[in-house]
Design a protein around this motif. Structure first.
Motif, PDB file in Angstrom:
ATOM      1  N   MET A   1       0.855  -1.188   0.000  1.00 51.23           N
ATOM      2  CA  MET A   1       0.000   0.000   0.000  1.00 51.23           C
ATOM      3  C   MET A   1       0.895   1.243   0.000  1.00 51.23           C
ATOM      4  N   TYR A   2       0.558   2.196  -0.775  1.00 53.42           N
ATOM      5  CA  TYR A   2       1.332   3.432  -0.935  1.00 53.42           C
ATOM      6  C   TYR A   2       0.747   4.499  -0.012  1.00 53.42           C
ATOM      7  N   LYS A   4       1.889   7.077   1.654  1.00 53.64           N
ATOM      8  CA  LYS A   4       2.155   8.518   1.500  1.00 53.64           C
ATOM      9  C   LYS A   4       1.188   9.168   0.515  1.00 53.64           C
ATOM     10  N   GLN A   5       0.971   8.512  -0.640  1.00 50.48           N
ATOM     11  CA  GLN A   5       0.073   9.090  -1.648  1.00 50.48           C
ATOM     12  C   GLN A   5      -1.366   9.119  -1.146  1.00 50.48           C
ATOM     13  N   GLU A  34      -9.648   3.329  -3.968  1.00 45.47           N
ATOM     14  CA  GLU A  34      -8.180   3.302  -3.996  1.00 45.47           C
ATOM     15  C   GLU A  34      -7.581   2.007  -3.457  1.00 45.47           C
ATOM     16  N   GLN A 134      -0.265  -1.597   8.162  1.00 48.93           N
ATOM     17  CA  GLN A 134      -0.402  -0.382   7.353  1.00 48.93           C
ATOM     18  C   GLN A 134      -1.855   0.063   7.269  1.00 48.93           C
TER      19      GLN A 134
END
Length: 150
Positions: A1-2, A4-5, A34, A134
């Motif tokens: 999983m990204y 920060k974005q 997302e 996360q």
């Protein structure tokens, strides 16, 4: 999983000039779109002085669980425990309120204002065992930001 974005985009929602309700709806819509294994995303809030939660904004299939008594199901247990609850396999939970046969797992993170549990974000997934630290970190971040706009 990204992370920060996702957080960066969420901040644009939080910093927008829209109403609190519109922000909450935008958060639900964004997270559901997302994160591929977030199949239902919603907010529940304490219903006045009653010992129950009331569904607010959500994204996903309609649910009949508009009111949830404290202690019932995953959401109701979080309202009492004040702790995150990650259920990787709902079939192994005794005190689980089914939202549909497709739901395999659920994560619920409480929202606190001045140390009081005022609500929560609830995520259902049609995938078993998808949630990681996360996810908890992301949802705790969301809940802290939501608390600031309530």
């Amino acid at each position: 999983m990204y992370l920060k974005q996702i957080k960066a985009y969420l901040n644009t929602i939080f910093n927008s000039t829209t109403s609190t309700e519109e922000k909450l709806q935008a958060i639900c819509n964004y997270l559901k779109t997302e994160v591929p294994y977030y199949d239902w995303v919603g907010f529940y809030f304490k219903n006045g002085d009653k010992k129950e939660l009331k569904l607010a904004q959500y994204a996903g299939e309609e649910t009949e669980h508009v009111i949830i008594p404290f202690g019932k199901g995953i959401c109701g247990q979080v309202a009492v425990s004040n702790k995150n609850f990650v259920v990787q396999d709902v079939s192994k939970q005794d005190n689980y309120i089914s939202c549909g046969w497709k739901v395999k797992s659920e994560i619920v993170v409480p929202i606190f204002i001045n140390g009081k549990n005022v609500g929560q974000i609830d995520i259902d997934s049609h995938t078993a065992n998808p949630f990681t630290k996360q996810d908890e970190e992301l949802l705790e971040y969301v809940c802290q930001k939501v608390a600031a706009i309530l």
